[in-house]
Design a protein around this motif. Structure first.
Motif, mmCIF file in Angstrom:
data_model
loop_
_atom_site.group_PDB
_atom_site.id
_atom_site.type_symbol
_atom_site.label_atom_id
_atom_site.label_comp_id
_atom_site.label_asym_id
_atom_site.label_seq_id
_atom_site.Cartn_x
_atom_site.Cartn_y
_atom_site.Cartn_z
ATOM 1 N N TYR A 1 49.459 43.249 53.784
ATOM 2 C CA TYR A 1 49.105 44.464 54.505
ATOM 3 C C TYR A 1 50.202 45.526 54.418
ATOM 4 C CZ TYR A 1 44.865 42.404 56.268
ATOM 5 O OH TYR A 1 43.619 41.855 56.338
ATOM 6 N N CYS B 1 39.888 50.730 46.649
ATOM 7 C CA CYS B 1 40.791 49.664 47.087
ATOM 8 C C CYS B 1 40.989 49.636 48.602
ATOM 9 C CB CYS B 1 42.149 49.817 46.399
ATOM 10 S SG CYS B 1 42.081 49.799 44.593
ATOM 11 N N ASN C 1 38.072 47.794 52.580
ATOM 12 C CA ASN C 1 38.750 46.800 53.410
ATOM 13 C C ASN C 1 38.931 47.282 54.840
ATOM 14 O OD1 ASN C 1 41.741 45.778 54.395
ATOM 15 N ND2 ASN C 1 40.545 44.172 53.423
ATOM 16 N N ASN C 2 39.355 48.534 55.014
ATOM 17 C CA ASN C 2 39.591 49.042 56.362
ATOM 18 C C ASN C 2 38.296 49.233 57.139
ATOM 19 O OD1 ASN C 2 42.632 49.968 56.905
ATOM 20 N ND2 ASN C 2 42.209 50.186 54.732
ATOM 21 N N LEU D 1 37.017 45.721 57.947
ATOM 22 C CA LEU D 1 37.861 45.089 58.963
ATOM 23 C C LEU D 1 37.475 45.573 60.354
ATOM 24 C CD1 LEU D 1 40.327 43.447 59.888
ATOM 25 C CD2 LEU D 1 41.735 45.476 59.429
ATOM 26 N N TYR E 1 34.219 41.070 53.986
ATOM 27 C CA TYR E 1 35.598 41.460 54.249
ATOM 28 C C TYR E 1 36.567 40.724 53.319
ATOM 29 C CZ TYR E 1 40.176 41.494 56.413
ATOM 30 O OH TYR E 1 41.529 41.593 56.622
ATOM 31 N N LYS E 2 36.319 39.457 53.088
ATOM 32 C CA LYS E 2 37.199 38.669 52.222
ATOM 33 C C LYS E 2 37.193 39.212 50.797
ATOM 34 C CE LYS E 2 39.866 34.992 51.799
ATOM 35 N NZ LYS E 2 41.105 34.805 52.596
ATOM 36 N N SER F 1 36.495 42.324 49.975
ATOM 37 C CA SER F 1 37.145 43.642 49.996
ATOM 38 C C SER F 1 38.661 43.504 49.975
ATOM 39 C CB SER F 1 36.711 44.432 51.230
ATOM 40 O OG SER F 1 37.281 43.905 52.418
ATOM 41 N N LEU F 2 39.178 42.387 50.516
ATOM 42 C CA LEU F 2 40.614 42.150 50.494
ATOM 43 C C LEU F 2 41.105 41.954 49.062
ATOM 44 C CD1 LEU F 2 42.969 41.871 52.496
ATOM 45 C CD2 LEU F 2 42.602 39.394 52.451
ATOM 46 N N SER G 1 41.375 45.352 47.488
ATOM 47 C CA SER G 1 42.512 46.118 47.997
ATOM 48 C C SER G 1 43.765 45.866 47.168
ATOM 49 C CB SER G 1 42.783 45.763 49.463
ATOM 50 O OG SER G 1 43.302 44.441 49.580
#
Length: 350
Positions: A103, A246, A250-251, A254, A272-273, A275-276, A279
């Motif tokens: 992060y 990217c 994710n944001n 989240l 979400y996983k 999208s991580l 990122s």
């Protein structure tokens, strides 16, 4: 993801048992790691040892490369975690470090790209007004320190909390895939944490960066500098691509996932996983930002990979010089031939 071992939602459990998803994520991470270490390793070498002077833009690029290399060094641990079926074996402290690196890379990249955009905005739109401020390297160094301070202060809960979670029914210990509700004291603290991550560290920098690059393109369009305008458009396109591809998914996911989980007991954890993973792609695209943002970086890179270092405009000028030189030589040759002919006595007729 908040919960305890007896109340894990089906979406999270299915993710942990999905072998194909785990392999796919691992493959993405391996590709990203390879491109990251090669591209950013070369970029760091050029920026530190081959680029001079160290302008504020170069300092920002070094800061961005540093965060990318830290991510590249951390990804192999994530790959091993995925291949072992989401079973973390390196302890709670190492889990916190790896999560913090993930992060920190994302949000330091966001803030650094905003800083590069502001620097270009001031240099092109207001070149005289902020000339002295932009020349000071200390301002860029202080800005980088403030970025790190802001990001680490927002992510402080990740440093002070045990992010591992034991799931006895699957015989695994996860790392930052299941968060405890008592990680933060109450819902207000969770709201402040998420607001700081999504709005302060992402949305606000995104708006500022977009404004800066749009203003730069408009200014260059007025000045009719075609080559510089094209390069600025390419740089703006890459930066906005990094944000939208990217960082934004994710944001947004989240925030959506946490709200659904806290108030509606629902989950979109699989999305979400994934999208991580995306990122992390920013670390592969950042060297392209350096290429279009720094003239010196382009020149040094072309030298290293044995490309012609002249721009297309310089090449045309060189061709014109060669053409003029050739025409000049031809003209001189013709003059010499003419002078030879004129020296021969003319025959007179009787």
């Amino acid at each position: 993801m908040m919960g305890n071992s007896s109340k894990l939602d089906n979406a999270t459990l299915s993710l942990f048992m999905n072998v194909n998803a785990s392999i796919a994520i691992s493959v993405i991470y391996m590709i990203v790691t390879t491109i990251n270490l090669v591209g950013n390793g070369l970029s760091m070498w050029i920026l530190i040892f081959r680029t001079s002077p160290k302008t504020p833009s170069i300092i920002f690029m070094i800061n961005l490369t540093l965060t990318d290399l830290a991510l590249g060094a951390a990804l192999p641990f994530q790959i091993a975690y995925q291949f072992q079926g989401y079973n973390w074996k390196l302890g709670a402290k190492m889990c916190s470090v790896m999560t913090l690196v993930f992060y920190t890379n994302m949000y330091c990249s966001v803030l650094t790209m905003m800083a590069i955009g502001i620097d270009r905005y001031l240099g092109i739109v207001w070149p005289l007004l902020f000339r002295q401020i932009r020349k000071r390297k200390s301002n860029a160094v202080i800005s980088c320190i403030l970025m790190w301070g802001l990001v680490l202060s927002v992510l402080y809960p990740l440093m002070t909390t045990d992010l591992t979670f034991d799931i006895p029914e699957l015989n695994i210990i996860t790392c930052f895939d299941v968060l405890k509700k008592d990680m933060l004291p109450n819902v207000t603290a969770w709201a402040a944490f998420l607001f700081s991550m999504v709005f302060v560290l992402f949305l606000f920098p995104f708006c500022v960066t977009t404004f800066c690059y749009i203003s730069v393109i408009r200014k260059l369009a007025e000045d009719s500098k075609t080559t510089q305008k094209k390069r600025a458009i390419r740089l703006a396109f890459i930066v906005l691509l990094v944000f939208t591809l990217c960082f934004a998914p994710n944001n947004i996911l989240l925030l959506t996932h946490t709200v659904l989980r806290l108030f509606y007991k629902k989950s979109i954890y699989m999305s979400y996983k994934l999208s991580l993973c995306f990122s992390c792609l920013n670390s592969c695209l950042d060297p392209f930002i350096y290429y279009f943002a720094s003239k010196d970086f382009r020149h040094k890179l072309r030298q290293i990979i044995n490309l012609q270092s002249l721009s297309s405009g310089d090449s045309m000028k060189m061709e014109q010089r060669e053409t003029l030189y050739s025409a000049h030589c031809t003209f001189e040759g013709q003059e010499r031939e003419h002078s030879k002919v004129s020296l021969v006595p003319k025959k007179t007729t009787a």
